[in-house]
Write a protein that holds these residues in place. Structure first.
Motif, PDB file in Angstrom:
ATOM      1  N   UNK A 119      36.606  49.604  44.942  1.00 43.66           N
ATOM      2  CA  UNK A 119      36.371  50.206  43.626  1.00 43.66           C
ATOM      3  C   UNK A 119      37.186  49.533  42.527  1.00 43.66           C
ATOM      4  N   UNK A 120      38.335  48.981  42.879  1.00 42.19           N
ATOM      5  CA  UNK A 120      39.201  48.334  41.888  1.00 42.19           C
ATOM      6  C   UNK A 120      39.081  46.811  41.921  1.00 42.19           C
ATOM      7  N   UNK A 121      38.018  46.305  42.533  1.00 48.98           N
ATOM      8  CA  UNK A 121      37.834  44.851  42.611  1.00 48.98           C
ATOM      9  C   UNK A 121      37.669  44.268  41.208  1.00 48.98           C
ATOM     10  N   UNK A 122      38.176  43.059  40.962  1.00 44.92           N
ATOM     11  CA  UNK A 122      38.129  42.474  39.618  1.00 44.92           C
ATOM     12  C   UNK A 122      36.737  42.092  39.144  1.00 44.92           C
ATOM     13  N   UNK A 123      35.756  42.022  40.018  1.00 48.18           N
ATOM     14  CA  UNK A 123      34.402  41.638  39.614  1.00 48.18           C
ATOM     15  C   UNK A 123      33.929  40.398  40.330  1.00 48.18           C
ATOM     16  N   UNK A 124      32.698  40.011  40.046  1.00 51.43           N
ATOM     17  CA  UNK A 124      32.110  38.834  40.679  1.00 51.43           C
ATOM     18  C   UNK A 124      32.411  37.588  39.864  1.00 51.43           C
ATOM     19  N   UNK A 125      32.619  36.490  40.554  1.00 54.60           N
ATOM     20  CA  UNK A 125      32.917  35.222  39.895  1.00 54.60           C
ATOM     21  C   UNK A 125      31.836  34.209  40.257  1.00 54.60           C
ATOM     22  N   UNK A 126      31.454  33.401  39.290  1.00 56.62           N
ATOM     23  CA  UNK A 126      30.455  32.373  39.551  1.00 56.62           C
ATOM     24  C   UNK A 126      31.144  31.027  39.731  1.00 56.62           C
ATOM     25  N   UNK A 127      30.947  30.427  40.885  1.00 55.69           N
ATOM     26  CA  UNK A 127      31.524  29.123  41.173  1.00 55.69           C
ATOM     27  C   UNK A 127      30.486  28.024  41.121  1.00 55.69           C
ATOM     28  N   UNK A 128      30.844  26.863  41.613  1.00 52.78           N
ATOM     29  CA  UNK A 128      29.933  25.719  41.597  1.00 52.78           C
ATOM     30  C   UNK A 128      28.700  25.953  42.464  1.00 52.78           C
ATOM     31  N   UNK A 129      28.849  26.779  43.510  1.00 55.97           N
ATOM     32  CA  UNK A 129      27.736  27.013  44.431  1.00 55.97           C
ATOM     33  C   UNK A 129      27.014  28.333  44.174  1.00 55.97           C
ATOM     34  N   UNK A 130      27.325  28.978  43.054  1.00 53.66           N
ATOM     35  CA  UNK A 130      26.658  30.236  42.723  1.00 53.66           C
ATOM     36  C   UNK A 130      27.630  31.382  42.623  1.00 53.66           C
ATOM     37  N   UNK A 131      27.097  32.600  42.571  1.00 56.67           N
ATOM     38  CA  UNK A 131      27.919  33.802  42.500  1.00 56.67           C
ATOM     39  C   UNK A 131      28.644  33.987  43.829  1.00 56.67           C
ATOM     40  N   UNK A 132      29.958  34.154  43.751  1.00 57.55           N
ATOM     41  CA  UNK A 132      30.752  34.295  44.966  1.00 57.55           C
ATOM     42  C   UNK A 132      30.852  35.768  45.358  1.00 57.55           C
ATOM     43  N   UNK A 133      30.344  36.140  46.532  1.00 55.17           N
ATOM     44  CA  UNK A 133      30.425  37.539  46.960  1.00 55.17           C
ATOM     45  C   UNK A 133      31.857  37.929  47.294  1.00 55.17           C
ATOM     46  N   UNK A 134      32.150  39.216  47.211  1.00 56.64           N
ATOM     47  CA  UNK A 134      33.425  39.725  47.696  1.00 56.64           C
ATOM     48  C   UNK A 134      33.301  39.985  49.192  1.00 56.64           C
ATOM     49  N   UNK A 135      34.401  40.309  49.836  1.00 58.00           N
ATOM     50  CA  UNK A 135      34.355  40.540  51.284  1.00 58.00           C
ATOM     51  C   UNK A 135      35.271  41.682  51.664  1.00 58.00           C
ATOM     52  N   UNK A 136      34.796  42.560  52.535  1.00 58.32           N
ATOM     53  CA  UNK A 136      35.599  43.654  53.068  1.00 58.32           C
ATOM     54  C   UNK A 136      35.064  44.021  54.442  1.00 58.32           C
ATOM     55  N   UNK A 137      35.973  44.304  55.372  1.00 64.07           N
ATOM     56  CA  UNK A 137      35.610  44.699  56.738  1.00 64.07           C
ATOM     57  C   UNK A 137      34.698  43.663  57.400  1.00 64.07           C
ATOM     58  N   UNK A 138      34.878  42.395  57.008  1.00 64.08           N
ATOM     59  CA  UNK A 138      34.092  41.324  57.599  1.00 64.08           C
ATOM     60  C   UNK A 138      32.708  41.155  57.018  1.00 64.08           C
ATOM     61  N   UNK A 139      32.353  41.939  55.980  1.00 65.26           N
ATOM     62  CA  UNK A 139      31.029  41.893  55.376  1.00 65.26           C
ATOM     63  C   UNK A 139      31.125  41.282  53.979  1.00 65.26           C
TER      64      UNK A 139
END
Length: 358
Positions: free
Chosen positions: A151-171
């Motif tokens: 819930x307190x994640x800073x947000x999604x970031x776009x890198x050279x290969x596209x939008x970078x997903x976040x990760x938690x519990x291996x997902x």
């Protein structure tokens, strides 16, 4: 406010061909909410410099009163074969798959625990040794940030290969909840919602996934069609409670995917019975067996029962996945995930080749 945005964007010269944006017909929708201007554009020519386009749009809106930030969403372009299929009234088939198997988790109505089931199916897949992602396609009511403890994640970031997903519990995760405040509503019209979903489908750097779970929004509208027609869905899991009212809407969800020629992998009955944490006895609060009977009625597999248990509520509120543990609810999710994976392989198993000999 949308008129102000349209007026500011109309004279903007497109970097690709110099035409005025207002005359190009590419503006699919716009909205201004809490200082954030969201602009949805139809796809342009192949090879278009999207970074330059987004920068030009942001610059054009700098002087508009109330705009503090600009978000530009460009809808995914259809390939030539997809345009042909769409012209014939058939679903567009994409050419790129973010995972070996893409499984949608859907329900006809809200409140049946679909997002909780989707998240824990993803957790169960990780437990089974699969590289797993989850795309939260519920734009209006994203649940993934809370369920996965982000819930307190800073947000999604776009890198050279596209939008970078976040990760938690291996997902690996993407969600609209990472882009708006926890209490901020998303007040968008249909084209803007479908544009966001298509961007999640086409611009996220998922890496090498075995399974991508898509947590679908409830209902049978624009968002569902955007996913059904914009991704190579391997199959769909329908979630329902045992009640007749929920099963009526689950039947409609199944019919939607049937019409779009997406295999129904099966039904999961959530809140099937209350499992007492003290004595271990089950109490059928909402009835039991309705989803199993519905699966038999429509000729779909029944994937399993998920009990109602305090641990499930506590884990979801605290950002933990029950499926990661070893209790009875975790085992129920693992059994359902195993059944789901078995049926998805069967649904897409190629037909045997007939060889003629002299």
């Amino acid at each position: 406010m949308t008129d102000l945005l349209m007026s500011a964007l109309a004279p903007l010269k497109l970097p690709s061909d110099g035409r005025a944006l207002g005359e190009s017909g590419r503006i699919a929708g716009c909205d201004l909410r809490d200082g954030v201007a969201t602009i949805v554009l139809k796809p342009g020519p192949e090879g278009e410099d999207l970074d330059a386009l987004r920068a030009a749009v942001a610059q054009a809106l700098e002087g508009v009163a109330g705009v503090t930030r600009t978000r530009v969403i460009v809808e995914a372009a259809l390939t030539a074969p997809a345009r042909s299929r769409q012209a014939q009234g058939q679903p567009a088939k994409p050419v790129r798959a973010p995972a070996r198997r893409i499984i949608a988790v859907a329900s006809g109505k809200g409140g049946v625990g679909k997002s909780t089931v989707a998240a824990n199916l993803a957790g169960a897949c990780v437990k089974l040794g699969l590289k797993t992602g989850l795309m939260d396609a519920d734009i209006y009511g994203p649940s993934a940030p809370r369920i996965f403890g982000l819930s307190d994640a800073p947000g999604l970031r776009k890198g050279d290969d596209g939008i970078e997903p976040l990760e938690a519990h291996g997902v690996k995760l993407v969600s609209m909840g990472f882009l708006v405040g926890e209490r901020d509503p998303v007040v968008w019209r249909g084209p803007m919602v479908t544009g966001a979903i298509r961007q999640f489908l086409t611009e996220v750097n998922w890496g090498d996934l075995d399974v991508l779970i898509i947590d679908m929004p409830p209902g049978t509208g624009d968002a569902q069609l955007a996913v059904a027609q914009g991704a190579p869905i391997s199959g769909v899991v329908i979630v329902s409670t045992p009640q007749t009212l929920a099963l009526d809407d689950a039947r409609k969800a199944a019919a939607l995917f049937d019409r779009t020629e997406i295999p129904i992998l099966g039904l999961i009955e959530n809140m099937s019975f209350f499992l007492c944490p003290h004595c271990g006895e089950g109490t059928e609060i909402f009835g039991r067996g309705g989803a199993r009977a519905e699966a038999e009625l429509i000729g779909a597999p029944f994937l399993g029962e998920i009990p109602l248990h305090p641990e499930l509520r506590e884990a979801s509120d605290e950002g933990r996945l029950v499926a990661s543990g070893d209790g009875p609810v975790a085992k129920a999710f693992v059994r359902a995930a195993e059944a789901m994976l078995t049926h998805v392989e069967a649904a897409w198993r190629p037909a045997p080749e007939i060889v003629f000999t002299d």
